[in-house]
Scaffold this active site. Structure first.
Site, mmCIF file in Angstrom:
data_model
loop_
_atom_site.group_PDB
_atom_site.id
_atom_site.type_symbol
_atom_site.label_atom_id
_atom_site.label_comp_id
_atom_site.label_asym_id
_atom_site.label_seq_id
_atom_site.Cartn_x
_atom_site.Cartn_y
_atom_site.Cartn_z
ATOM 1 N N TYR A 297 -8.271 -4.969 18.376
ATOM 2 C CA TYR A 297 -9.964 -5.442 18.365
ATOM 3 C C TYR A 297 -10.575 -6.750 18.848
ATOM 4 O O TYR A 297 -11.821 -6.963 19.802
ATOM 5 C CB TYR A 297 -10.313 -6.472 16.878
ATOM 6 C CG TYR A 297 -10.663 -5.205 15.990
ATOM 7 C CD1 TYR A 297 -11.575 -4.197 16.204
ATOM 8 C CD2 TYR A 297 -9.347 -4.548 14.660
ATOM 9 C CE1 TYR A 297 -11.892 -3.330 14.543
ATOM 10 C CE2 TYR A 297 -10.266 -3.260 13.723
ATOM 11 C CZ TYR A 297 -10.954 -2.737 14.338
ATOM 12 O OH TYR A 297 -11.056 -1.738 13.551
ATOM 13 N N GLU B 110 15.049 2.007 0.521
ATOM 14 C CA GLU B 110 13.902 2.501 2.005
ATOM 15 C C GLU B 110 12.392 2.404 1.055
ATOM 16 O O GLU B 110 11.254 1.991 1.744
ATOM 17 C CB GLU B 110 14.129 4.311 1.451
ATOM 18 C CG GLU B 110 12.987 4.573 2.254
ATOM 19 C CD GLU B 110 13.010 6.470 1.930
ATOM 20 O OE1 GLU B 110 12.541 7.234 2.758
ATOM 21 O OE2 GLU B 110 14.178 7.057 1.463
ATOM 22 N N ASP C 253 16.126 7.667 0.178
ATOM 23 C CA ASP C 253 15.689 8.839 -0.907
ATOM 24 C C ASP C 253 16.901 10.483 -0.440
ATOM 25 O O ASP C 253 17.602 9.652 0.991
ATOM 26 C CB ASP C 253 14.852 9.872 -0.053
ATOM 27 C CG ASP C 253 13.939 9.605 -0.747
ATOM 28 O OD1 ASP C 253 14.234 8.510 -1.812
ATOM 29 O OD2 ASP C 253 12.235 8.950 -0.562
#
Length: 419
Positions: free
Chosen positions: A162, A248, A300
């Site tokens: 920014y 995770e 996963d």
């Protein structure tokens, strides 16, 4: 009178949980964990003299960065700008010599068990229409970093973006050049005093100081303690944990935190809520090295879970130049693994079919050297690609919301079922 006695009905979500009858007493599992932790600690001590690139006779040069003080970063920037000024005054214009971070310039080194960046670079001239804008962004980033060095303050990557939105246009561009600048100056990204917003969290048997304040992670509630973006202010780590559990996803982390899993089996639970950020990777490495604890990963059962695990262990290609500082060696894959789907009788309706992209990613992973190095990983990933099935950690909730903490993980730990 006996006929009037009420019979107690069995709780279907209790004693009849699948495989719960195979669990040994917690004390027996604790003994297994103590042996595992002790062996890991002794092996960590025996390899305290870790191999470095300088110890290897590689047929090519590699580029690595180091933690530098603000004064050193400032001096490097000023030296670079003086060379550029001299080039301009000599009538040659200017260009930046930028290390190449392309996939072709990266290599997995088995001896180090991490990805490294080879020493190839390319010129980024200002007087070229294809690179003029990126050269301008590079100069602007260098100017902003120099200001941070003078003031001795930290900003986020978003703050940096920014400061000049019209030039940067997109934060992806300023972030990429920030990594280029880190590489050019030969320092870690944290040495630039630019940090990412807080993302990772930690809970469990850990006490550490954060900028002088002592933090007890057993008293931080279910949400845990946000991992500080400035890891250089973290110190005095103390723990009676037997292992670190790397998770995770935030959902699994919340389940384990709420169930106080770390009190049943002394551990530290940490998550980056998906893709690993730099602060979480640095924090995990710091815990592993200082506390000498083994790290078990819960991800996963899909190719992306294994990719996330590999980023923690071997490094990411995007930041291969800093892999020596960001990687945590010898992370064990605890679950959820493809073989667990049948082993723990995960219902078909809780499994998901792999997409063509999933299958391609899985096959690509099988070609990676860091996967080939571990026969167990190869076997699991081959099974995943063959069955074309994947599952999230939350698939275990089909047996009850607390199945993960009450049965699955204790049974995994009991059986020493990690790769």
């Amino acid at each position: 009178m006996a006929d009037n006695k009420k019979r107690r009905r069995k709780d279907p979500a209790g004693d009849e949980l699948p495989f719960k009858n195979k669990l040994k007493p917690d004390s027996a599992i604790m003994e297994t964990l103590k042996q595992f932790s002790a062996s890991s600690s002794s092996s960590s001590a025996s390899v305290s003299q870790t191999l470095t690139l300088q110890d290897l006779s590689l047929p090519f040069r590699c580029r690595e960065v180091a933690d530098l003080s603000l004064s050193s970063v400032q001096s490097n920037i000023e030296s670079l700008i003086l060379r550029i000024a001299h080039s301009i005054l000599s009538g040659h214009g200017f260009s930046f010599d930028v290390p190449s971070r392309s996939a072709a310039n990266q290599l997995y080194v088995p001896e180090l068990d991490r990805i490294v960046l080879k020493d190839k670079s390319s010129l980024r001239p200002f007087a070229n229409i294809s690179t003029v804008r990126k050269s301008a962004i590079t100069a602007r980033i260098l100017q902003l970093i120099h200001q941070l060095c003078l003031k001795g303050i930290h900003v986020t990557k978003r703050d940096l973006f920014y400061t000049d939105v019209k030039l940067f246009q997109d934060q992806i561009q300023s972030d990429a050049v920030l990594d280029d600048v880190s590489c050019m100056l030969g320092c870690t990204r944290s040495s630039l005093n630019v940090v990412a917003a807080e993302k990772g969290v930690v809970v469990g048997r850990l006490i550490f100081s954060d900028n002088g304040d002592m933090i007890d992670c057993t008293k931080m509630g279910m949400g845990g303690k946000a991992i500080p973006p400035n890891i250089d202010r973290v110190g005095d780590m103390q723990s009676d944990a037997l292992f670190i559990l790397l998770v995770e996803k935030d959902a699994a982390y919340m389940r384990l935190a709420e169930d106080r899993f770390y009190n049943r089996f002394p551990c530290i639970i940490v998550t980056a809520k998906g893709q690993p950020d730099v602060s979480t990777r640095l924090f995990l490495r710091k815990m592993k090295i200082e506390l000498k604890l083994p790290v078990l990963a819960l991800v996963d059962s899909d190719p992306y879970g294994l990719k996330i695990l590999s980023v923690y262990g071997c490094g990411s290609k995007n930041m291969s130049y800093d892999s020596a500082n960001l990687t945590t060696p010898d992370i064990k894959w605890l679950g959820v693994r493809p073989s667990d789907l049948d082993k723990y009788k995960i219902p078909e309706q809780c499994r998901l079919p792999m997409t063509e992209q999933d299958i391609k990613t899985g096959k690509d992973l099988l070609e990676e050297d860091f996967v080939k190095k571990n026969p167990g990983w190869v076997e699991e990933l081959t099974l995943m690609v063959k069955t074309k099935q994947k599952a999230e950690i939350q698939a275990l909730s089909t047996f009850g919301f607390q199945y993960l903490s009450e049965v699955y993980l204790p049974l995994k730990l009991q059986q020493k079922d990690w790769l």
